[in-house]
Design an enzyme around this catalytic site. Structure first.
Site, PDB file in Angstrom:
ATOM      1  N   LYS A  10      -2.775 -13.482   8.907  1.00  0.00           N
ATOM      2  CA  LYS A  10      -3.642 -14.616   8.564  1.00  0.00           C
ATOM      3  C   LYS A  10      -4.681 -14.894   9.653  1.00  0.00           C
ATOM      4  O   LYS A  10      -5.739 -15.447   9.375  1.00  0.00           O
ATOM      5  CB  LYS A  10      -2.798 -15.832   8.241  1.00  0.00           C
ATOM      6  CG  LYS A  10      -1.993 -15.610   6.954  1.00  0.00           C
ATOM      7  CD  LYS A  10      -1.225 -16.819   6.502  1.00  0.00           C
ATOM      8  CE  LYS A  10      -0.649 -16.641   5.109  1.00  0.00           C
ATOM      9  NZ  LYS A  10       0.573 -15.783   5.086  1.00  0.00           N
TER      10      LYS A  10
HETATM   11  C1  LIG Z   1       1.112 -15.189   3.937  1.00  0.00           C
HETATM   12  C2  LIG Z   1       1.959 -13.999   4.167  1.00  0.00           C
HETATM   13  C3  LIG Z   1       2.202 -13.045   3.158  1.00  0.00           C
HETATM   14  C4  LIG Z   1       1.697 -13.212   1.730  1.00  0.00           C
HETATM   15  O1  LIG Z   1       0.306 -13.084   1.648  1.00  0.00           O
HETATM   16  P1  LIG Z   1      -0.474 -13.525   0.295  1.00  0.00           P
HETATM   17  O2  LIG Z   1      -1.911 -13.487   0.670  1.00  0.00           O
HETATM   18  O3  LIG Z   1       0.010 -14.928   0.015  1.00  0.00           O
HETATM   19  O4  LIG Z   1      -0.097 -12.578  -0.766  1.00  0.00           O
HETATM   20  C5  LIG Z   1       2.917 -11.904   3.488  1.00  0.00           C
HETATM   21  N1  LIG Z   1       3.413 -11.726   4.731  1.00  0.00           N
HETATM   22  C6  LIG Z   1       3.212 -12.623   5.727  1.00  0.00           C
HETATM   23  C7  LIG Z   1       3.793 -12.373   7.075  1.00  0.00           C
HETATM   24  C8  LIG Z   1       2.481 -13.790   5.482  1.00  0.00           C
HETATM   25  O5  LIG Z   1       2.286 -14.680   6.476  1.00  0.00           O
END
Ligand SMILES: *Cc1c(COP(=O)(O)O)cnc(C)c1O
Length: 480
Positions: free
Chosen positions: A116
């Site tokens: 993220k």
């Molecule tokens: C947010 C997250 C996901 C899922 O991602 P999406 O964009 O919601 O599909 C997967 N793995 C980790 C470590 C995350 O923080």
């Protein structure tokens, strides 16, 4: 570039600007913003040129078509450079070969150790740039089940034009995840622990956004994964990997651990830009609504099941609406009807030809906790690699797919996205490997730092009052 809503009606004129889309998050009709038309795909010559760029320069080239003239070229280049220079690996998103035809792309080299950061570090700078130009202050409000909160907070640090307020469900995020939010000592950062679940937190945030006078008076902006700017910024690592390992004659595949469909949808956008990408393997945990959909069982909600990969514990994948929009030839009315059935009847089916079209580019697999733990154990035993439970879901899906014969005639490299650092989920990693992963040096004293958090009941009036005071700078968080 102009943007339209996935629930658009005929009368929506010439659409919204990039600035509006960045700040608004959700469209007024409740839909999600998408480009009014897709940019022309890069030509073969352009792809060759792009393949020579480093991550920051590639970020400029891949986001420019969507940002247009909302940000001046020099400013955009400076933002991208500053942002990715602070990541702790020179390649930013390094690729490591894991097996024959199989790669792991490490997306945990940002400040809060999950993928993220790759988008939010960039989006934080965009927010700051645009609010400074408009002479405004912005209040960023969000709910988190773990990783979004810390990534968003870190992206707002030291940006005087922003305040950020993040709600998390008390006692329901891991200690590392909580401390990555609450140990940040900055006057514009406010953490609220709500006595309730993640859904309660999200409902509170939604209610505050729905109160238009409140929203306007505080200049509220959203950072959840439906924000188009996050989707856009995530296309960069797909492009980076596809250009490194693929070519127009040999497109690559990606395995993506999926919750809200935000990450994998960014891959779809990268493919639309003409990057050499063949298809996507979606990995779910026991919350398998997408796996059931691609197996032909329709899109049907069920109860959320707690797993070792909490950031994927999601039943309704918000960004899936963006793919539905494309599958239905960009007909906002058709999307509205589907979402209505989902809200009122708990689910919907799509026509056979739409499903077939979706399956040309996507497949999905469910990976339960036992399988993910087994994958983590083997990665450690055979390769000396510690991987987090989310990344393990993607890797296990790729391995199972190859073992089942999806891999026959597969000359396309398979790239598994490693979405978090193992030290973010030490309990699951230790359970699988008997090794407790160490935090990187920059966070090594995290467990000793003081926390700043405010505990509030699941009560809209109380939370609203807090948010109003915090946004006005009248509230200094307490030390817990
Ligand atoms: C947010 C997250 C996901 C899922 O991602 P999406 O964009 O919601 O599909 C997967 N793995 C980790 C470590 C995350 O923080």
């Amino acid at each position: 570039m102009r943007y339209v809503s996935t629930r658009r009606t005929d009368g929506d004129g010439d659409g919204a600007s990039f600035e509006d889309v960045l700040l608004a998050g959700l469209a007024r009709d409740g839909g999600l913003f998408v480009p009014q038309s897709w940019p022309a795909p890069f030509s073969k010559g352009e792809l060759e040129e792009l393949a020579a760029l480093d991550y920051a320069d590639l970020a400029v080239r891949l986001t420019r078509p969507f940002i247009g003239d909302a940000v001046a070229p020099e400013a955009l280049a400076r933002m991208a450079r500053e942002c990715y220079a602070a990541f702790d690996h020179p390649a930013v998103a390094p690729l490591a070969q894991y097996g024959p035809g199989l790669w792991l792309m490490e997306l945990f080299h940002g400040p809060t150790l999950s993928f993220k950061d790759y988008a939010l570090q960039f989006v934080g700078r965009l927010f700051d740039h645009i609010t400074a130009r408009r002479g405004q202050r912005l209040t960023i409000l969000g709910a988190t089940s773990g990783d979004t909160g810390s990534a968003a907070i870190e992206a707002c640090l030291g940006r005087d034009s922003l305040s950020i307020i993040i709600l998390h469900p008390e006692g329901r995020v891991s200690e590392v995840q909580r401390r990555q939010m609450t140990c940040v000592d900055a006057p514009n950062v406010h953490n609220v622990a709500i006595a309730g679940t993640f859904d309660d937190c999200q409902a509170l945030v939604k209610a505050m956004f729905a109160d238009l006078p409140f929203r306007d008076s505080l200049n509220l902006a959203a950072v959840n994964s439906i924000n188009w700017a996050r989707i856009m910024a995530q296309t960069v690592y797909y492009g980076y990997a596809a250009l490194a390992l693929g070519s127009p004659a040999r497109p690559v595949s990606f395995a993506v651990p999926t919750g809200n469909f935000g990450n994998v949808y960014s891959g779809y956008v990268a493919a639309r830009l003409g990057l050499p990408i063949r298809d996507f393997l979606i990995a779910t945990n026991a919350n398998d609504i997408l796996a059931r959909f691609f197996a032909g069982a329709g899109y049907r909600k069920s109860e959320v099941i707690a797993s070792i990969s909490p950031s994927m514990d999601i039943q309704v994948a918000s960004n899936f609406e963006r793919l539905l929009f494309e599958l239905h030839d960009r007909d906002g009315g058709a999307v509205r009807a589907l979402i209505e059935s989902l809200d009122q009847g708990g689910g919907f089916d799509v026509a056979a030809d739409k499903l077939k079209q979706a399956r040309d580019q996507f497949s999905a697999r469910r990976v339960d906790d036992a399988r993910a733990l087994d994958c983590m154990a083997r990665a450690w035993r055979d390769g000396g690699k510690l991987i987090d439970p989310h990344s393990a879901a993607g890797l296990a899906a790729a391995e199972d797919g190859m073992a089942d014969g999806d891999g026959e005639n597969r000359r396309a490299p398979m790239i598994c996205l490693a979405t978090a650092h193992p030290a973010k989920f030490p309990d699951a990693v230790e359970r699988a490997t008997a090794v407790r992963p160490a935090l990187p040096a920059a966070l090594s004293d995290l467990l000793e730092r003081a926390e700043r958090v405010t505990q509030l009941p699941n009560d809209l009036a109380v939370v609203k009052e807090f948010v109003g005071a915090a946004a006005a700078g009248r509230y200094e968080g307490k030390v817990a």
